[in-house]
Design a protein around this motif. Sequence first.
Motif, PDB file in Angstrom:
ATOM      1  N   SER A 155      43.999  78.043  40.809  1.00  0.00           N
ATOM      2  CA  SER A 155      44.103  78.396  42.218  1.00  0.00           C
ATOM      3  C   SER A 155      44.348  79.891  42.401  1.00  0.00           C
ATOM      4  O   SER A 155      43.761  80.532  43.285  1.00  0.00           O
ATOM      5  CB  SER A 155      45.234  77.597  42.868  1.00  0.00           C
ATOM      6  N   ARG A 156      45.219  80.461  41.588  1.00  0.00           N
ATOM      7  CA  ARG A 156      45.529  81.888  41.702  1.00  0.00           C
ATOM      8  C   ARG A 156      44.319  82.763  41.365  1.00  0.00           C
ATOM      9  O   ARG A 156      44.124  83.824  41.962  1.00  0.00           O
ATOM     10  CB  ARG A 156      46.690  82.240  40.784  1.00  0.00           C
ATOM     11  N   SER A 157      43.526  82.314  40.400  1.00  0.00           N
ATOM     12  CA  SER A 157      42.407  83.137  39.940  1.00  0.00           C
ATOM     13  C   SER A 157      41.076  82.752  40.577  1.00  0.00           C
ATOM     14  O   SER A 157      40.138  83.557  40.609  1.00  0.00           O
ATOM     15  CB  SER A 157      42.275  83.035  38.410  1.00  0.00           C
ATOM     16  N   GLY A 158      40.967  81.512  41.073  1.00  0.00           N
ATOM     17  CA  GLY A 158      39.701  81.022  41.594  1.00  0.00           C
ATOM     18  C   GLY A 158      38.727  80.613  40.504  1.00  0.00           C
ATOM     19  O   GLY A 158      37.572  80.290  40.785  1.00  0.00           O
ATOM     20  N   LEU A 159      39.186  80.598  39.256  1.00  0.00           N
ATOM     21  CA  LEU A 159      38.319  80.298  38.117  1.00  0.00           C
ATOM     22  C   LEU A 159      38.567  78.897  37.584  1.00  0.00           C
ATOM     23  O   LEU A 159      39.684  78.392  37.632  1.00  0.00           O
ATOM     24  CB  LEU A 159      38.545  81.307  36.994  1.00  0.00           C
ATOM     25  N   ASN A 160      37.506  78.277  37.046  1.00  0.00           N
ATOM     26  CA  ASN A 160      37.700  77.016  36.346  1.00  0.00           C
ATOM     27  C   ASN A 160      37.918  77.285  34.858  1.00  0.00           C
ATOM     28  O   ASN A 160      37.911  78.429  34.401  1.00  0.00           O
ATOM     29  CB  ASN A 160      36.521  76.068  36.577  1.00  0.00           C
ATOM     30  N   THR A 161      38.107  76.242  34.077  1.00  0.00           N
ATOM     31  CA  THR A 161      38.498  76.398  32.680  1.00  0.00           C
ATOM     32  C   THR A 161      37.457  77.143  31.853  1.00  0.00           C
ATOM     33  O   THR A 161      37.807  77.988  31.019  1.00  0.00           O
ATOM     34  CB  THR A 161      38.771  75.015  32.052  1.00  0.00           C
ATOM     35  N   PHE A 216      38.015  85.109  28.936  1.00  0.00           N
ATOM     36  CA  PHE A 216      39.083  86.066  28.666  1.00  0.00           C
ATOM     37  C   PHE A 216      39.793  85.784  27.347  1.00  0.00           C
ATOM     38  O   PHE A 216      40.179  86.705  26.634  1.00  0.00           O
ATOM     39  CB  PHE A 216      40.094  86.069  29.813  1.00  0.00           C
ATOM     40  N   CYS A 217      39.991  84.514  27.025  1.00  0.00           N
ATOM     41  CA  CYS A 217      40.767  84.213  25.812  1.00  0.00           C
ATOM     42  C   CYS A 217      39.904  83.948  24.584  1.00  0.00           C
ATOM     43  O   CYS A 217      40.419  83.975  23.461  1.00  0.00           O
ATOM     44  CB  CYS A 217      41.720  83.043  26.052  1.00  0.00           C
ATOM     45  N   PHE A 218      38.606  83.700  24.766  1.00  0.00           N
ATOM     46  CA  PHE A 218      37.726  83.458  23.612  1.00  0.00           C
ATOM     47  C   PHE A 218      36.606  84.488  23.477  1.00  0.00           C
ATOM     48  O   PHE A 218      35.957  84.556  22.442  1.00  0.00           O
ATOM     49  CB  PHE A 218      37.107  82.059  23.697  1.00  0.00           C
ATOM     50  N   GLY A 219      36.366  85.277  24.526  1.00  0.00           N
ATOM     51  CA  GLY A 219      35.310  86.272  24.487  1.00  0.00           C
ATOM     52  C   GLY A 219      34.057  85.801  25.200  1.00  0.00           C
ATOM     53  O   GLY A 219      33.886  84.616  25.489  1.00  0.00           O
ATOM     54  N   PRO A 255      43.642  69.606  24.280  1.00  0.00           N
ATOM     55  CA  PRO A 255      44.837  70.314  24.776  1.00  0.00           C
ATOM     56  C   PRO A 255      45.055  71.715  24.210  1.00  0.00           C
ATOM     57  O   PRO A 255      45.555  72.583  24.950  1.00  0.00           O
ATOM     58  CB  PRO A 255      45.981  69.365  24.385  1.00  0.00           C
ATOM     59  N   PRO A 256      44.705  72.008  22.927  1.00  0.00           N
ATOM     60  CA  PRO A 256      44.884  73.388  22.447  1.00  0.00           C
ATOM     61  C   PRO A 256      44.108  74.421  23.258  1.00  0.00           C
ATOM     62  O   PRO A 256      44.525  75.585  23.334  1.00  0.00           O
ATOM     63  CB  PRO A 256      44.381  73.330  20.994  1.00  0.00           C
ATOM     64  N   LEU A 257      43.000  74.021  23.883  1.00  0.00           N
ATOM     65  CA  LEU A 257      42.286  74.946  24.771  1.00  0.00           C
ATOM     66  C   LEU A 257      43.199  75.393  25.907  1.00  0.00           C
ATOM     67  O   LEU A 257      43.266  76.574  26.243  1.00  0.00           O
ATOM     68  CB  LEU A 257      41.037  74.270  25.349  1.00  0.00           C
ATOM     69  N   GLY A 258      43.908  74.418  26.503  1.00  0.00           N
ATOM     70  CA  GLY A 258      44.829  74.747  27.587  1.00  0.00           C
ATOM     71  C   GLY A 258      45.974  75.615  27.121  1.00  0.00           C
ATOM     72  O   GLY A 258      46.421  76.508  27.846  1.00  0.00           O
ATOM     73  N   GLY A 259      46.453  75.383  25.902  1.00  0.00           N
ATOM     74  CA  GLY A 259      47.533  76.208  25.364  1.00  0.00           C
ATOM     75  C   GLY A 259      47.135  77.660  25.238  1.00  0.00           C
ATOM     76  O   GLY A 259      47.898  78.571  25.605  1.00  0.00           O
ATOM     77  N   VAL A 260      45.923  77.906  24.743  1.00  0.00           N
ATOM     78  CA  VAL A 260      45.424  79.280  24.599  1.00  0.00           C
ATOM     79  C   VAL A 260      45.238  79.919  25.972  1.00  0.00           C
ATOM     80  O   VAL A 260      45.613  81.077  26.198  1.00  0.00           O
ATOM     81  CB  VAL A 260      44.105  79.299  23.811  1.00  0.00           C
ATOM     82  N   ILE A 261      44.662  79.180  26.915  1.00  0.00           N
ATOM     83  CA  ILE A 261      44.425  79.708  28.259  1.00  0.00           C
ATOM     84  C   ILE A 261      45.741  80.099  28.937  1.00  0.00           C
ATOM     85  O   ILE A 261      45.848  81.181  29.540  1.00  0.00           O
ATOM     86  CB  ILE A 261      43.658  78.680  29.113  1.00  0.00           C
ATOM     87  N   MET A 262      46.744  79.244  28.848  1.00  0.00           N
ATOM     88  CA  MET A 262      48.032  79.543  29.489  1.00  0.00           C
ATOM     89  C   MET A 262      48.705  80.766  28.860  1.00  0.00           C
ATOM     90  O   MET A 262      49.244  81.619  29.569  1.00  0.00           O
ATOM     91  CB  MET A 262      48.943  78.320  29.422  1.00  0.00           C
ATOM     92  N   ARG A 275      49.348  87.655  27.960  1.00  0.00           N
ATOM     93  CA  ARG A 275      48.525  88.850  27.739  1.00  0.00           C
ATOM     94  C   ARG A 275      48.105  89.507  29.043  1.00  0.00           C
ATOM     95  O   ARG A 275      48.101  90.737  29.168  1.00  0.00           O
ATOM     96  CB  ARG A 275      47.284  88.509  26.905  1.00  0.00           C
ATOM     97  N   ASN A 276      47.750  88.702  30.055  1.00  0.00           N
ATOM     98  CA  ASN A 276      47.265  89.261  31.319  1.00  0.00           C
ATOM     99  C   ASN A 276      48.342  89.324  32.403  1.00  0.00           C
ATOM    100  O   ASN A 276      48.048  89.702  33.540  1.00  0.00           O
ATOM    101  CB  ASN A 276      46.065  88.439  31.818  1.00  0.00           C
ATOM    102  N   ARG A 277      49.577  88.925  32.061  1.00  0.00           N
ATOM    103  CA  ARG A 277      50.713  89.050  32.975  1.00  0.00           C
ATOM    104  C   ARG A 277      50.495  88.387  34.322  1.00  0.00           C
ATOM    105  O   ARG A 277      50.891  88.878  35.377  1.00  0.00           O
ATOM    106  CB  ARG A 277      51.084  90.525  33.187  1.00  0.00           C
ATOM    107  N   GLY A 278      49.778  87.246  34.327  1.00  0.00           N
ATOM    108  CA  GLY A 278      49.614  86.472  35.548  1.00  0.00           C
ATOM    109  C   GLY A 278      48.527  86.952  36.485  1.00  0.00           C
ATOM    110  O   GLY A 278      48.503  86.553  37.654  1.00  0.00           O
ATOM    111  N   GLU A 279      47.604  87.760  35.995  1.00  0.00           N
ATOM    112  CA  GLU A 279      46.497  88.220  36.861  1.00  0.00           C
ATOM    113  C   GLU A 279      45.313  88.617  35.994  1.00  0.00           C
ATOM    114  O   GLU A 279      45.384  89.578  35.231  1.00  0.00           O
ATOM    115  CB  GLU A 279      46.929  89.386  37.733  1.00  0.00           C
ATOM    116  N   TYR A 280      44.213  87.853  36.130  1.00  0.00           N
ATOM    117  CA  TYR A 280      43.004  88.193  35.380  1.00  0.00           C
ATOM    118  C   TYR A 280      42.342  89.429  35.971  1.00  0.00           C
ATOM    119  O   TYR A 280      42.372  89.632  37.192  1.00  0.00           O
ATOM    120  CB  TYR A 280      41.981  87.054  35.456  1.00  0.00           C
TER     121      TYR A 280
END
Length: 419
Positions: free
Chosen positions: A75-81, A87-90, A338-345, A351-356
């Motif tokens: 919701s904060r970013s407007g992005l889906n998974t 950002f986290c995998f390239g 679930p590890p995908l979600g762990g990396v994303i969070m 790393r991005n301090r709450g803002e992509y």
Amino acid sequence: MSSPSEFPLSATPREGRKGLLPIAMVLFSFTFFTGTMFAGGKIGMAFDFVDMLWVAFIGNVLLAIYAAALGLIASRSGLNTVLMGRFCFGERGSKLSDFLLGFAELGWYAWGTATVAIVLVKMLSLPEWLNIPLMVVFGLLFSVTAIIGFKGLDIMSRVSVPLMFILLVASMVIATNHAGGWSGLLAKEPSQTLTFSAAVTMVFGTFASGATQATNWTRMARSGRIAVIASVVAFLIGNGLMIVAGAWCAIVYQNADIVEVMVLQGLSFAAVIMLCLNLWTIQGPTIYNVSAAACHLVRSERRRTMTLLAAGIGIILAIGGMYEWLIPFLVLLGSIIPPLGGVIMADYWYRNRGEYPALVGSHIPAFNVTGLVSYAVGAGLAYASPWIAPLVGIAASAICYIVLTEVTRARAPVTEPRA
């Protein structure tokens, strides 16, 4: 209003956002899934009534927290998974999340398509040769609501969720009466064995992939509060009710197949209607998720075309025997998703301090080795863990990502400021 493409390759703009009711109803319909009741049935045959409730409560609380955490970011970013995965995998490494999430949802779509055909043939005493033609027909029909998009899913959910809820409550009341009331229900002894951690893993695994991809809708929420509330309500109450209903009836009848149970209860016609309506409701969001992952995988805005292609592959998998693989499939999903979600969070909050940064114009490397390695570590440990695999995967991948991020920063050359 959102565009027909519903922004598969970009953030959802403010004018495309929606309120609590439509988001919650679509997520509710997403979690009201017959396959979850089958898993609940397995748990009901291995635990007494009180222990079953504890397993369902703990598993669904963990699942709801996980879904809400990702929903807040969406919701904060407007992005889906799959977009977060860049950002986290390239840029190219994010194809890993595209493939894994697409594979998970495609497996569910194939299972649901096979299930409705096989059960209808059995319950209506139709010739077995109709299995394959029915799989083809239902596989294509299920994709219609997803092709329409969010509006189609919203309309379908407003019809199916109340009807499904009424049928489940009626089934549990009948089962309780057959058991001899509360005292009879509480006196029932399990006939099978299952460890507590394995049972919680099964509860989490039933919708691990769904919770990870629920961001396809929570990113459309007008606020983070709406996304969190909708996620908690849908996954704690919606998925929880499906687990408990399947387990409740299995305790009484010692049968994990909820459709067969409803036949024993004299609800044959209702069971057929429930199966068709329920699977149609869940199959729409499921193939929608596959199309979102496919669009990102090939960098295409043609979501409707991707939906039809994905439905075709799902039909082939259904014909190939996906119906027999539900429990092994759930165990696998509980480890690798679930590890995908762990990396994303970890990537978003640490790393991005709450803002992509903006997707367009940002320098995103082809591969984010830190994210890829962290995912591999989390998935490997989850698969090998005797404890609750999804939690192990989330925690291990997130911790590994944070540690590797700090190591990378420590090794980065220090640039001298200009005079």
